[in-house]
Design a protein around this motif. Structure first.
Motif, PDB file in Angstrom:
ATOM      1  N   CYS A   1       3.638-102.962  53.397  1.00  0.00           N
ATOM      2  CA  CYS A   1       2.820-101.850  52.895  1.00  0.00           C
ATOM      3  C   CYS A   1       2.174-102.212  51.554  1.00  0.00           C
ATOM      4  O   CYS A   1       1.797-101.315  50.794  1.00  0.00           O
ATOM      5  CB  CYS A   1       3.675-100.601  52.745  1.00  0.00           C
ATOM      6  SG  CYS A   1       5.029-100.784  51.569  1.00  0.00           S
TER       7      CYS A   1
ATOM      8  N   VAL B   1       5.391 -95.667  55.835  1.00  0.00           N
ATOM      9  CA  VAL B   1       4.522 -96.327  56.820  1.00  0.00           C
ATOM     10  C   VAL B   1       5.031 -97.682  57.312  1.00  0.00           C
ATOM     11  O   VAL B   1       4.320 -98.364  58.043  1.00  0.00           O
ATOM     12  CB  VAL B   1       3.092 -96.502  56.264  1.00  0.00           C
ATOM     13  CG1 VAL B   1       2.376 -95.181  56.216  1.00  0.00           C
ATOM     14  CG2 VAL B   1       3.109 -97.188  54.905  1.00  0.00           C
ATOM     15  N   CYS B   2       6.262 -98.061  56.921  1.00  0.00           N
ATOM     16  CA  CYS B   2       6.714 -99.392  57.319  1.00  0.00           C
ATOM     17  C   CYS B   2       7.410 -99.328  58.675  1.00  0.00           C
ATOM     18  O   CYS B   2       8.527 -99.811  58.867  1.00  0.00           O
ATOM     19  CB  CYS B   2       7.581 -99.990  56.227  1.00  0.00           C
ATOM     20  SG  CYS B   2       6.621-100.054  54.695  1.00  0.00           S
TER      21      CYS B   2
ATOM     22  N   GLU C   1      12.756 -94.199  51.892  1.00  0.00           N
ATOM     23  CA  GLU C   1      11.993 -94.407  50.659  1.00  0.00           C
ATOM     24  C   GLU C   1      10.951 -95.469  50.975  1.00  0.00           C
ATOM     25  O   GLU C   1      11.255 -96.445  51.668  1.00  0.00           O
ATOM     26  CB  GLU C   1      12.920 -94.910  49.535  1.00  0.00           C
ATOM     27  CG  GLU C   1      12.212 -95.115  48.209  1.00  0.00           C
ATOM     28  CD  GLU C   1      13.184 -95.471  47.067  1.00  0.00           C
ATOM     29  OE1 GLU C   1      14.393 -95.601  47.334  1.00  0.00           O
ATOM     30  OE2 GLU C   1      12.708 -95.639  45.925  1.00  0.00           O
ATOM     31  N   CYS C   2       9.696 -95.250  50.516  1.00  0.00           N
ATOM     32  CA  CYS C   2       8.627 -96.194  50.860  1.00  0.00           C
ATOM     33  C   CYS C   2       7.776 -96.483  49.631  1.00  0.00           C
ATOM     34  O   CYS C   2       7.365 -95.558  48.926  1.00  0.00           O
ATOM     35  CB  CYS C   2       7.765 -95.625  51.985  1.00  0.00           C
ATOM     36  SG  CYS C   2       6.483 -96.761  52.557  1.00  0.00           S
ATOM     37  N   GLN C   3       7.537 -97.747  49.386  1.00  0.00           N
ATOM     38  CA  GLN C   3       6.700 -98.150  48.244  1.00  0.00           C
ATOM     39  C   GLN C   3       5.314 -97.540  48.304  1.00  0.00           C
ATOM     40  O   GLN C   3       4.724 -97.219  47.279  1.00  0.00           O
ATOM     41  CB  GLN C   3       6.551 -99.675  48.235  1.00  0.00           C
ATOM     42  CG  GLN C   3       7.652-100.389  47.519  1.00  0.00           C
ATOM     43  CD  GLN C   3       7.476-101.901  47.598  1.00  0.00           C
ATOM     44  OE1 GLN C   3       8.428-102.608  47.424  1.00  0.00           O
ATOM     45  NE2 GLN C   3       6.284-102.378  47.861  1.00  0.00           N
TER      46      GLN C   3
ATOM     47  N   CYS D   1      11.114-100.196  49.839  1.00  0.00           N
ATOM     48  CA  CYS D   1      11.145 -99.587  51.164  1.00  0.00           C
ATOM     49  C   CYS D   1      12.570 -99.701  51.667  1.00  0.00           C
ATOM     50  O   CYS D   1      13.113-100.799  51.749  1.00  0.00           O
ATOM     51  CB  CYS D   1      10.161-100.276  52.106  1.00  0.00           C
ATOM     52  SG  CYS D   1       8.446 -99.952  51.640  1.00  0.00           S
TER      53      CYS D   1
HETATM   54 ZN   LIG Z   1       7.677 -98.495  53.358  1.00  0.00          ZN
END
Ligand SMILES: [Zn+2]
Ligand SMILES: [Zn+2]
Length: 217
Positions: free
Chosen positions: A165, A174-175, A200-202, A209
């Motif tokens: 991402c 979104v990963c 958790e996502c960057q 992530c």
């Molecule tokens: Zn992510």
């Protein structure tokens, strides 16, 4: 000394005029291969070919076979997200991840190891699978750093500087390529009750992530 104004390569190295480029981080070709094929199956040949070519330069009929520059995979993922929107794009990425897991089980993870992962108690089987994933992280993490922690209920799988991402800003995690790959491997080899969720996502502003694996005990 007609060419004295043009420094030889050794001169530029000494003076630092030409900076050494950072080495290219590479990842396995499955992100591109499987996502291209999912896109073709779900959105049609021409849309898949156009998105693939404009973002990576690859043709649908000549997909990469060896490790690729991770920036090519990132560009393709971003193009799919931009064109389809986050939620439908993430769904395609999840499917591409699941197909990647099927490929790994068919061609890469030795049969005796798969048999052992299924046969062992779930937590021990999961630890064995996660150890194999850590050992092979160089094939999927690119310039990201992959770490694993286990607990009684499951595990946490974390990417710092996640390659999937990179440079994306989204409202959802979104990963899903990773989530889909991990989920299929764990649900097939350990227990169908397992769930894998990116918590958790960057791309959403997280520090990393992070994927939570539950339903193991
Ligand atoms: Zn992510
Ligand atoms: Zn990520």
């Amino acid at each position: 000394m007609a060419h004295a104004a043009f420094p030889a390569p050794s001169d530029t190295a000494v003076t630092g005029v030409v900076m050494a480029e950072a080495p290219v981080a590479r990842i396995g070709p499955n992100t591109i291969i499987q996502l291209a094929q999912v896109l073709r199956d779900r959105c049609g040949e021409s849309a898949a070919a156009r998105l693939l070519f404009t973002s990576t330069g690859y043709a649908l009929g000549a997909l990469p076979r060896a490790m690729v520059d991770e920036r090519e995979a990132q560009a393709f993922v971003r193009a799919v997200m931009r064109e389809l929107g986050e939620r439908p794009g993430a769904r395609l990425l999840h499917e591409a991840g699941r197909r990647t897991a099927d490929y790994l089980m068919a061609h890469r993870i030795p049969r005796p190891a798969q048999w052992l992962m299924r046969w062992l108690p779930r937590q021990a089987g999961l630890r064995l699978l996660l150890a194999a994933m850590r050992a092979n992280a160089w094939t999927f993490a690119g310039s990201g750093r992959f770490t694993v922690t286990t607990s009684r209920q499951g595990a946490q799988l974390t990417f710092h500087d996640c390659a999937m991402c990179r440079d994306m800003v989204t409202t959802l995690p979104v990963c899903d390529f990773y989530a889909g790959t991990f989920a299929r491997l764990i649900r097939t080899l350990i227990t169908p009750q397992a769930t894998v969720r990116e918590v958790e996502c960057q791309a959403q502003g997280g520090h990393c992530c992070r994927f939570e694996v539950t339903g193991i005990s």
